[in-house]
Design a protein around this motif. Structure first.
Motif, PDB file in Angstrom:
ATOM      1  N   ARG A 146       0.816  -1.214   0.000  1.00 12.43           N
ATOM      2  CA  ARG A 146       0.000   0.000   0.000  1.00 12.43           C
ATOM      3  C   ARG A 146       0.847   1.260   0.000  1.00 12.43           C
ATOM      4  NH1 ARG A 146      -5.258  -1.571   0.877  1.00 12.43           N
ATOM      5  NH2 ARG A 146      -5.531  -3.629   1.863  1.00 12.43           N
ATOM      6  N   SER A 147       2.123   1.141   0.348  1.00 12.19           N
ATOM      7  CA  SER A 147       3.005   2.315   0.362  1.00 12.19           C
ATOM      8  C   SER A 147       3.616   2.616  -1.006  1.00 12.19           C
ATOM      9  CB  SER A 147       4.126   2.108   1.379  1.00 12.19           C
ATOM     10  OG  SER A 147       5.038   1.109   0.947  1.00 12.19           O
ATOM     11  N   LEU A 148       3.509   1.681  -1.951  1.00 13.75           N
ATOM     12  CA  LEU A 148       4.107   1.888  -3.271  1.00 13.75           C
ATOM     13  C   LEU A 148       3.273   2.879  -4.077  1.00 13.75           C
ATOM     14  CD1 LEU A 148       5.098  -1.764  -4.304  1.00 13.75           C
ATOM     15  CD2 LEU A 148       6.590   0.030  -3.417  1.00 13.75           C
ATOM     16  N   PRO A 149       3.912   3.837  -4.763  1.00 16.32           N
ATOM     17  CA  PRO A 149       3.178   4.784  -5.625  1.00 16.32           C
ATOM     18  C   PRO A 149       2.775   4.111  -6.943  1.00 16.32           C
ATOM     19  CG  PRO A 149       5.520   5.251  -5.714  1.00 16.32           C
ATOM     20  CD  PRO A 149       5.353   4.146  -4.711  1.00 16.32           C
ATOM     21  N   LEU A 150       1.700   3.348  -6.900  1.00 20.43           N
ATOM     22  CA  LEU A 150       1.288   2.548  -8.062  1.00 20.43           C
ATOM     23  C   LEU A 150       0.993   3.399  -9.278  1.00 20.43           C
ATOM     24  CD1 LEU A 150      -1.080   0.037  -6.206  1.00 20.43           C
ATOM     25  CD2 LEU A 150       1.351  -0.227  -6.722  1.00 20.43           C
ATOM     26  N   GLN A 151       0.610   4.655  -9.047  1.00 19.22           N
ATOM     27  CA  GLN A 151       0.258   5.528 -10.177  1.00 19.22           C
ATOM     28  C   GLN A 151       1.469   5.863 -11.041  1.00 19.22           C
ATOM     29  OE1 GLN A 151       0.374   6.419  -7.054  1.00 19.22           O
ATOM     30  NE2 GLN A 151       1.581   8.293  -6.843  1.00 19.22           N
ATOM     31  N   ARG A 152       2.661   5.621 -10.536  1.00 24.27           N
ATOM     32  CA  ARG A 152       3.876   5.907 -11.306  1.00 24.27           C
ATOM     33  C   ARG A 152       4.323   4.721 -12.151  1.00 24.27           C
ATOM     34  NH1 ARG A 152       6.108  10.691  -9.658  1.00 24.27           N
ATOM     35  NH2 ARG A 152       5.463  11.476  -7.619  1.00 24.27           N
ATOM     36  N   LEU A 153       3.680   3.582 -11.993  1.00 20.20           N
ATOM     37  CA  LEU A 153       4.050   2.392 -12.754  1.00 20.20           C
ATOM     38  C   LEU A 153       3.267   2.314 -14.054  1.00 20.20           C
ATOM     39  CD1 LEU A 153       3.991  -0.181  -9.819  1.00 20.20           C
ATOM     40  CD2 LEU A 153       6.038   0.669 -10.973  1.00 20.20           C
ATOM     41  N   LYS A 154       3.787   1.533 -14.993  1.00 18.47           N
ATOM     42  CA  LYS A 154       3.040   1.259 -16.214  1.00 18.47           C
ATOM     43  C   LYS A 154       1.814   0.428 -15.877  1.00 18.47           C
ATOM     44  CE  LYS A 154       6.456  -0.590 -18.493  1.00 18.47           C
ATOM     45  NZ  LYS A 154       7.227  -1.195 -19.605  1.00 18.47           N
ATOM     46  N   ARG A 155       0.756   0.609 -16.625  1.00 17.03           N
ATOM     47  CA  ARG A 155      -0.502  -0.046 -16.296  1.00 17.03           C
ATOM     48  C   ARG A 155      -0.461  -1.553 -16.504  1.00 17.03           C
ATOM     49  NH1 ARG A 155      -5.162   2.812 -19.460  1.00 17.03           N
ATOM     50  NH2 ARG A 155      -3.571   2.736 -21.095  1.00 17.03           N
ATOM     51  N   SER A 156       0.549  -2.051 -17.181  1.00 16.67           N
ATOM     52  CA  SER A 156       0.632  -3.500 -17.434  1.00 16.67           C
ATOM     53  C   SER A 156       1.632  -4.195 -16.521  1.00 16.67           C
ATOM     54  CB  SER A 156       1.033  -3.760 -18.892  1.00 16.67           C
ATOM     55  OG  SER A 156       2.348  -3.276 -19.133  1.00 16.67           O
ATOM     56  N   THR A 157       2.057  -3.518 -15.446  1.00 13.70           N
ATOM     57  CA  THR A 157       3.086  -4.080 -14.570  1.00 13.70           C
ATOM     58  C   THR A 157       2.646  -5.428 -13.993  1.00 13.70           C
ATOM     59  OG1 THR A 157       3.750  -1.830 -13.972  1.00 13.70           O
ATOM     60  CG2 THR A 157       4.544  -3.622 -12.555  1.00 13.70           C
ATOM     61  N   LEU A 158       3.585  -6.357 -13.950  1.00 14.89           N
ATOM     62  CA  LEU A 158       3.331  -7.681 -13.378  1.00 14.89           C
ATOM     63  C   LEU A 158       3.803  -7.709 -11.932  1.00 14.89           C
ATOM     64  CD1 LEU A 158       2.706 -10.765 -13.546  1.00 14.89           C
ATOM     65  CD2 LEU A 158       5.038 -11.054 -14.422  1.00 14.89           C
ATOM     66  N   PHE A 159       2.926  -8.121 -11.010  1.00 16.27           N
ATOM     67  CA  PHE A 159       3.272  -8.248  -9.599  1.00 16.27           C
ATOM     68  C   PHE A 159       3.428  -9.728  -9.245  1.00 16.27           C
ATOM     69  CE2 PHE A 159       2.432  -3.861  -9.201  1.00 16.27           C
ATOM     70  CZ  PHE A 159       2.902  -3.444  -7.959  1.00 16.27           C
ATOM     71  N   VAL A 160       4.507 -10.025  -8.523  1.00 16.62           N
ATOM     72  CA  VAL A 160       4.809 -11.404  -8.118  1.00 16.62           C
ATOM     73  C   VAL A 160       5.207 -11.391  -6.648  1.00 16.62           C
ATOM     74  CG1 VAL A 160       6.226 -13.440  -8.565  1.00 16.62           C
ATOM     75  CG2 VAL A 160       5.657 -11.886 -10.447  1.00 16.62           C
ATOM     76  N   ASP A 161       4.809 -12.416  -5.905  1.00 15.93           N
ATOM     77  CA  ASP A 161       5.239 -12.531  -4.510  1.00 15.93           C
ATOM     78  C   ASP A 161       5.960 -13.853  -4.317  1.00 15.93           C
ATOM     79  OD1 ASP A 161       3.501 -14.585  -2.682  1.00 15.93           O
ATOM     80  OD2 ASP A 161       2.357 -13.900  -4.422  1.00 15.93           O
ATOM     81  N   VAL A 162       6.786 -13.907  -3.281  1.00 21.23           N
ATOM     82  CA  VAL A 162       7.470 -15.161  -2.925  1.00 21.23           C
ATOM     83  C   VAL A 162       7.105 -15.554  -1.498  1.00 21.23           C
ATOM     84  CG1 VAL A 162       9.390 -14.876  -4.532  1.00 21.23           C
ATOM     85  CG2 VAL A 162       9.531 -13.828  -2.267  1.00 21.23           C
ATOM     86  N   LEU A 163       5.906 -15.178  -1.072  1.00 19.81           N
ATOM     87  CA  LEU A 163       5.463 -15.496   0.276  1.00 19.81           C
ATOM     88  C   LEU A 163       5.201 -16.988   0.416  1.00 19.81           C
ATOM     89  CD1 LEU A 163       2.959 -12.575   1.005  1.00 19.81           C
ATOM     90  CD2 LEU A 163       5.435 -12.648   1.330  1.00 19.81           C
ATOM     91  N   SER A 164       5.220 -17.441   1.642  1.00 19.47           N
ATOM     92  CA  SER A 164       4.953 -18.850   1.914  1.00 19.47           C
ATOM     93  C   SER A 164       3.468 -19.136   2.044  1.00 19.47           C
ATOM     94  CB  SER A 164       5.670 -19.282   3.205  1.00 19.47           C
ATOM     95  OG  SER A 164       7.065 -19.146   3.058  1.00 19.47           O
ATOM     96  N   VAL A 165       2.641 -18.101   1.955  1.00 16.72           N
ATOM     97  CA  VAL A 165       1.186 -18.256   1.936  1.00 16.72           C
ATOM     98  C   VAL A 165       0.667 -17.563   0.680  1.00 16.72           C
ATOM     99  CG1 VAL A 165       0.884 -18.465   4.427  1.00 16.72           C
ATOM    100  CG2 VAL A 165       0.935 -16.205   3.389  1.00 16.72           C
ATOM    101  N   LYS A 166      -0.322 -18.168   0.027  1.00 16.99           N
ATOM    102  CA  LYS A 166      -0.755 -17.667  -1.269  1.00 16.99           C
ATOM    103  C   LYS A 166      -2.169 -17.094  -1.274  1.00 16.99           C
ATOM    104  CE  LYS A 166       3.071 -18.404  -3.265  1.00 16.99           C
ATOM    105  NZ  LYS A 166       3.932 -17.223  -3.461  1.00 16.99           N
TER     106      LYS A 166
END
Length: 348
Positions: A146-166
């Motif tokens: 929630r702290s990331l300025p998402l409005q500065r990213l390209k609209r097609s950005t891919l988000f990936v996590d490496v958490l141990s819970v999905k």
């Protein structure tokens, strides 16, 4: 699959393009030597037409650069702890452009990894990475995302996590990220290709890719990872030490304690807090331990009987048998294990 069509070569006409045209006045036929010879002035006008001789090198260089760009990505690693640094180093070694961001300043440590560090999240997002790879702890993921300025990213950005819970990560992404962003794979070919290139980075390092739902992943993780961490932390409470007569099995237990205790309690708590299957595994572990104790004490009771009476007593027309460890129901199925009551065992 990423396919690269072979570029049409322009070198086939190289010999025709690189032609040399000579326009000049020919020598006249030889003249017999005479006494009063005159110097013959020849007018030579050479016109050279050729392509740049460096073109083959430039062309191959551009083609190589085009192929390289088609197989690499610009990846931002958010969260630069031990695992984040490990992934960043691996991705950079494969030729990907890697950017890093963390609440701790790692600018002095990234030089040797071939990574660019951005302490400010706005600066990071303005670089327009194609992939945002979250390597934060489970407990801090919500706050960091929630702290990331998402409005500065390209609209097609891919988000990936490496958490141990999905399931938690999936729900958080769906709730927080704009609809234009990709969580796994977008709908058009370029987005699918980008995701495949990202996954290929892990396949190249020998990782085995298993496709499954988030719910399936969390069920398996509770049965394996959470149980492993729980047993390791229980053994840690015993302050186990190496002995002069260590067995291979005991050595493995010491390794388990070392591996699990080296992770933060925050990680372990996250495995419990954000995986709804973890509580079931704790209950099953507790029931299994109680059942095992009853089996041990039942056998001990029979040993005392033999010492007191010298023979095995008969009960209800048959031989009295000590209780045996009950089998637990399958994970996520069946009623809770019913422990044997005291009346189930004969008393003297």
């Amino acid at each position: 699959m990423l396919s690269i069509s072979p570029a049409t070569s322009r070198l086939s006409n190289f010999s025709d393009d690189r032609r040399l045209r000579h326009d000049f006045i020919s020598h006249p036929p030889p003249v017999p030597a005479i006494r009063n010879t005159k110097t013959l002035s020849l007018r030579r006008n050479f016109k050279i037409s050729a392509i740049d001789v460096a073109q083959p090198y430039d062309y191959e260089s551009k083609l190589s650069n085009r192929i390289s760009k088609s197989t690499t990505l610009k990846i931002a690693v958010v969260g630069f702890g031990n695992f984040g640094q490990f992934l960043a180093k691996t991705l950079a070694r494969q030729g990907h452009t890697v950017l890093a961001h963390s609440r701790t300043d790692y600018s002095a440590a990234v030089a040797a990894l071939g990574v660019r560090f951005y302490f400010n999240a706005d600066d990071l997002c303005e670089e327009h990475p194609e992939v945002i790879l979250l390597c934060t702890s489970i407990l801090s993921t919500d706050k960091v995302l929630r702290s990331l300025p998402l409005q500065r990213l390209k609209r097609s950005t891919l988000f990936v996590d490496v958490l141990s819970v999905k399931e938690f990560a999936k729900d958080l992404f769906l709730e927080t990220l704009p609809l234009d962003f990709d969580i796994l794979i977008g709908s058009d070919e370029s987005r699918v290709s980008r995701c495949e290139k990202f996954l290929n980075a892990f396949a190249r390092e020998g990782c085995v890719m298993r496709e499954m739902t988030c719910a399936e992943h969390d069920q398996h993780a509770a049965e394996s990872q959470f149980i492993t961490h729980t047993v390791g932390r229980i053994l840690e409470k015993l302050n186990l030490e190496s002995t002069p007569i260590n067995t291979k099995g005991y050595e493995r237990l010491l390794d388990l304690v070392e591996n699990t205790s080296s992770d933060s309690f925050e990680l372990y708590y996250g495995l419990f807090m954000y995986n709804k299957n973890a509580m079931e595994q704790l209950e099953r572990l507790d029931l299994a331990f109680e059942s095992l104790k009853k089996e041990l004490f039942g056998h001990l009771h029979e040993v005392l009987r033999k010492q007191l009476f010298g023979k095995r007593e008969r009960f209800s027309g048959g031989l009295l048998q000590p209780p045996v460890l009950s089998k637990l129901p399958a994970n996520g199925n069946g009623p809770a294990l019913a422990l044997p009551s005291p009346s189930d065992s004969a008393t003297s």
